[in-house]
Scaffold this motif. Structure first.
Motif, short mmCIF file in Angstrom:
data_model
loop_
_atom_site.label_atom_id
_atom_site.label_comp_id
_atom_site.label_asym_id
_atom_site.label_seq_id
_atom_site.Cartn_x
_atom_site.Cartn_y
_atom_site.Cartn_z
N SER C 118 4.16 8.25 13.81
CA SER C 118 4.53 7.29 12.78
C SER C 118 4.20 5.88 13.21
O SER C 118 3.62 5.11 12.43
CB SER C 118 6.04 7.38 12.50
OG SER C 118 6.45 8.70 12.44
N SER C 121 0.55 5.24 13.00
CA SER C 121 0.01 5.08 11.65
C SER C 121 0.40 3.72 11.07
O SER C 121 -0.39 3.11 10.34
CB SER C 121 0.43 6.23 10.74
OG SER C 121 1.78 6.10 10.40
N ILE C 122 1.60 3.23 11.44
CA ILE C 122 1.99 1.90 10.95
C ILE C 122 1.14 0.82 11.62
O ILE C 122 0.56 -0.06 10.96
CB ILE C 122 3.48 1.65 11.20
CG1 ILE C 122 4.32 2.56 10.29
CG2 ILE C 122 3.85 0.19 10.92
CD1 ILE C 122 5.78 2.53 10.59
N LYS C 125 -2.32 0.45 10.43
CA LYS C 125 -2.45 -0.28 9.17
C LYS C 125 -2.29 -1.77 9.38
O LYS C 125 -2.93 -2.58 8.71
CB LYS C 125 -1.44 0.26 8.16
CG LYS C 125 -2.05 1.44 7.46
CD LYS C 125 -1.20 2.10 6.45
CE LYS C 125 -1.91 3.39 6.08
NZ LYS C 125 -1.03 4.44 5.67
#
Lengths: 369, 241, 319
Positions: C118, C121-122, C125
């Motif tokens: 997680s 993926s944050i 971005k």
């Protein structure tokens, strides 16, 4: 939202996972084998069923495409609809055979590992699963990382997909019922009590003359076989499988079910499977509904699974439904048995005493020889 | 003021109360023997003083300061040495390392000097100083355990059946050592023993523990072995025998 | 016919070093705390990613390998200590068996693994860079030509890795903290009685083990790349190295790392050149090594099992 479709897919998945959690419960809950390689045997069953059914269809129709190819997938679409009886026969045949293939794999893995402690057993079986996964990823005849696709559905001849799924759900439920009744009978038999004795104290059971490694190997055979059946069902349900389904995380999902529901309790295993598979399905739906999340919903689901394992060990180690020693019907039998009357017992004792006195007299009569 | 005092102590494990209502006082420079049959709760009493067993009720004082509910390592640093009955040495450490560890985090102790003076008291283990503790014999292990408890210069030494499993000769040697220690190192000792005669010879005072309660406390020269055994079994049983 | 070349040998050395570095903290933490830490691979990943992300975000400061290593060390150590405080310590207070601790570590593993996913993926971005296959931006200030190996990352990690292993030995066998660690590993209750706080020893052990695991992750990232899966895909090799050491002996664990690396590289190369064995059989060789070790020299003692073993008679030490 399609409620019926959701329910059908949930119940199908629930049945498949319940078979897994019941089999893990047999091993971990009742016998105390820390099997961290459930995914391996699940995967063996799935790949075995896929390979056998694909090659059976190809062979019976005289085709010689490789197992993983576009031609196979296209031809399967039409072939599986032609002969309903053949489809169902092949399905049943592969499911039964998957039991034995996975079971034999479990039995063979047990040979080196049961002779070491639980830590080594866990490591070795987990490594075995990872080994198979990495091997299959690089093994081209079964499609490498892409896996196998176009596995013929047993009810492909039914046109309406909802009815098709419903029929498959019924079949998985029947198989789950068979497994459940079997394992209930099994753990409440004398053999089940030996399993529990091994879990409680291995040395003590060894001293009672039980062949502990042999019994553990047999339990692993049965447990792995059941996992293989679940794998075969999964292959037919999904229609396509790839090695990356069978990651170690899947094993822990099954562990979470068993721990959450309660170790050494088949009802608990069912409950745990219900909760975790509900999370699984819900996350799929959430993923569809919210597509622009920064995090994949699946990541959150897995984190919840991990948290559930830790939290239930910390706060409710006995699980939602604790082990009930009285559920065993042999126990009821002992409770209800009529006590032997005092008179009868005295008669028996006097008979024994007379017998021994006679023996002593005879010995003297023989002249002490 | 007594050096170590237990007031109305009730202790056990988990939910089980094993010793009840214990009042105990240990004065400076004396050896107190705690005698009792198997399962009377002698080891539990020591464990309770040390904070290993669970205390339900009552208080423990060392030198006037309360030590009830303190963690075992805190109690050890405050000045109580404990030699348990079994598993009383670190098998995979050498004899020297075993001794060094006990002086760990204790201020004002010169480990090297202390070790030499301890080795003077226990010459039997001095020749094994570089060996692993798992290679020692039973008697040597008990001595190492005692030495390990003594090296941090405790005020009170708790000995849990130091003579269990030893030959009669080794028992005499070991108990003679206990007497020497009290004089030379100025510690007080609580000695849990099974061997009644030897314990009466060694100690100044005796406390008899039966069924989790003290049935007698007094000077050891006022008692004979027969009287102690009567207390162990109760009067009747003895007469029948 | 040339069965092996120098490149394979150097590769073996380097990979064996990485395996040893990953396996040592696992062995030490099992010895001292009796937790078989399956979350170990997550610690390795945490270390690799902390170093990689820092080097990509603050390239002027963290491009120095040493700074990145120190940052990774602390990140891994903090995660390990938190894991201990919130999971293992609480379970130990309830007197859980080692098997329960092992299962709890599985839970932590799966939690940490997907937490890492997680976070990645944050962060991907936010910094607009794909971190799923991240190449670190470390620079090397020195260019040593060591044993004819001109690859600077190889040279660096060989020197650093060997010195880390030596340091571990010194800490474990020569310092008083190491003695306290060995005492807790022998008998935690007696250690408490002798005045050693087992809790602080365990916390420090996790600090060291988490840090070492994280550093081994940085080494791997330095050599190839970081991905959330790389440490998990090495689990077979790392655990096999530990099993060769019986999860008790550090020296044997190091040997195990090199044996596994040898089986994977040298043996694989020989078999490939001799009989044309497919490269997909590479993990089978490590698993085979593991099985042979378990069958021929079954580990006994605390981590081993009961002494019912193979049919042939053998003398057995009860320890």
């Amino acid at each position: 939202m399609d409620v019926v479709g959701f329910l059908v897919s949930w119940i199908t998945l629930f049945s498949i996972y319940s078979i897994l959690s019941i089999s893990l419960n047999l091993e971990a809950g009742y016998t105390g084998i820390s099997n961290f390689g459930k995914a391996a045997f699940y995967g063996i069953g799935a790949f075995f069923a896929a390979v056998i059914s694909l090659s059976a269809f190809l062979m019976l129709n005289g085709l010689s495409y490789p197992l993983y190819s576009l031609e196979t997938i296209i031809s399967m679409g039409t072939l599986s609809k032609q002969n309903p009886i053949l489809s169902i026969l092949i399905f049943l045949f592969t499911v039964v055979l998957a039991f034995f293939v996975s079971g034999i794999a479990g039995y063979m893995v047990s040979y080196p590992t049961l002779r070491v402690g639980p830590a080594f057993l866990g490591i070795t079986v987990l490594s075995f699963g990872e080994l198979l996964r990495i091997f299959l990823r690089n093994f081209q005849p079964t499609g490498g990382t892409y896996g196998l696709a176009g596995i013929p559905h047993p009810f492909a001849f039914i046109q309406d997909p909802a009815v098709k799924d419903f029929m498959f759900m019924l079949v998985t439920l029947v198989i789950l019922a068979i497994m459940y009744i079997f394992s209930e009978k099994f753990v409440n038999s004398p053999y089940g009590r030996i399993m529990k004795s091994i879990r409680e104290d291995e040395i003590a059971s060894l001293c009672l003359g039980k062949d502990v490694p042999k019994i553990k190997a047999q339990v692993l055979f049965i447990g792995s076989g059941m996992a293989g059946v679940a794998g075969a069902l999964l292959a037919y349900y999904m229609g396509s499988i790839n090695p990356d389904i069978f990651v170690p995380s899947l094993t822990f999902e099954v562990w979470a079910m068993v721990i959450l529901g309660g170790l050494a309790n088949n009802k608990g295993a069912l409950l745990g499977a219900g909760i975790i598979t509900f999370l699984n399905r819900a996350s799929v739906i959430l993923n569809f509904t919210f597509q622009n999340l920064p995090i994949d919903v699946n990541y959150i689901r897995w984190m919840i699974v991990g948290l559930l394992i830790v939290a239930s060990l910390l706060f409710k180690p006995e699980g939602l439904i604790p082990e009930d020693p009285k559920s065993s019907f042999i126990w009821n039998f002992v409770e209800e048995k009529e006590p032997i009357s005092l008179k009868k017992r005295m008669e028996e004792t006097s008979k024994k005493v007379k017998f021994y006195i006679k023996k002593v007299f005879d010995w003297f009569a023989m002249g002490g020889g | 003021m007594p050096l170590l005092e237990a007031r109305n102590l009730t202790a056990g494990y988990e939910k089980l109360k094993i010793v009840r209502g214990i009042n105990l006082a240990l004065n400076e420079g004396e050896i107190l023997s705690v005698l009792g049959p198997n399962g009377a709760g002698k080891s539990t009493l020591l464990n309770a003083i040390f904070g290993v067993a669970r205390i339900f009720e009552g208080k423990v004082f060392l030198n006037g300061k309360e030590i009830t509910g303190k963690k075992p390592y805190e109690v050890a640093r405050l000045g109580i040495g404990y030699a348990p009955q079994i598993q009383n040495v670190f098998p995979n450490l050498t004899v020297e390392e075993n001794l060094e560890l006990s002086a760990f985090k204790r201020n004002g102790i010169d480990v090297k000097k202390e070790m030499e003076s301890i080795f003077k008291l226990f010459p039997e283990i001095e020749r094994r100083r570089k060996n692993f503790a798992k290679t020692l014999s039973g008697g040597e292990r008990q001595m190492l355990a005692m030495a390990r408890a003594l090296i941090s210069k405790p005020l009170v030494l708790l000995l849990d059946e130091p003579t269990a499993g030893l030959s009669p000769k080794a028992t005499s040697v070991l108990l003679k050592k206990v007497k020497e220690i009290v004089i030379e190192l100025n510690v007080s000792v609580i000695l849990v023993e099974q061997n009644v005669t030897k314990a009466l010879e060694t100690s100044n005072r005796v406390a008899i523990l039966v069924g989790g309660e003290f049935v007698y406390q007094g000077n050891s020269n006022e008692l004979t072995r027969e009287e102690v055994e009567k207390m162990f079994f109760g009067e009747k049983v003895r007469q029948e025998l | 016919m040339n069965l092996i070349d120098l490149g394979v040998v150097i590769n073996t050395l380097w990979i064996g070093l990485i395996y040893s570095l990953m396996a040592i903290p696992l062995t030490i933490s099992y010895k001292v705390t009796r937790v078989l830490n399956f979350a170990h691979t997550s610690l390795v990943t945490v270390g690799a990613y902390v170093a990689v992300i820092l080097s990509l975000v603050y390239p002027d400061f963290f491009s120095n390998v040493f700074v990145a290593l120190i940052a990774a060390f602390f990140a891994g150590a903090i995660v390990a200590i938190l894991n201990h405080k919130f999971v293992y310590r609480k379970l130990m207070d309830k007197e859980a068996s080692p098997v329960i601790l092992m299962i709890a570590s599985l839970g932590s593993w799966i939690f940490l693994k997907y937490l890492i996913y997680s976070v990645i993926s944050i962060v991907s971005k936010v910094i607009k860079k794909d971190l799923y296959f991240a190449v670190p931006a470390f620079r090397y200030t020195l260019n040593l030509n060591f044993l004819g190996i001109s690859n600077p990352s190889l040279t660096y990690s060989l020197i650093l890795g060997i010195s880390l292993i030596v340091l571990t030995f010194v800490v474990f066998y020569r310092t008083s903290f190491g003695k306290a660690m060995r005492a807790v590993s022998d008998n935690p209750q007696l250690a408490q009685i002798s005045g050693i706080s087992d809790e602080s020893v365990m916390t420090l052990t996790w600090f060291l083990c988490g840090g070492l695991a994280a550093i081994s992750g940085v080494f791997w990232a330095m050599f190839s790349y970081a991905s959330p899966e790389f440490a998990d895909s090495l689990i077979l090799q790392v655990f096999a190295a530990c099993v060769i050491g019986g999860i008790s002996s550090i020296a044997l664990t190091i040997l195990g790392g090199f044996v596994i690396a040898g089986a994977e590289n040298i043996l694989m190369s020989i078999l490939y050149n001799l009989i044309g064995l497919d490269l997909s059989f590479r993990p089978f060789l490590s698993f085979l090594t593991l099985l042979i070790v378990i069958l021929v020299r079954p580990p006994a003692g605390a981590a081993g099992g009961l002494p019912y073993r193979l049919k042939f008679k053998r003398e057995r030490k009860w320890t």
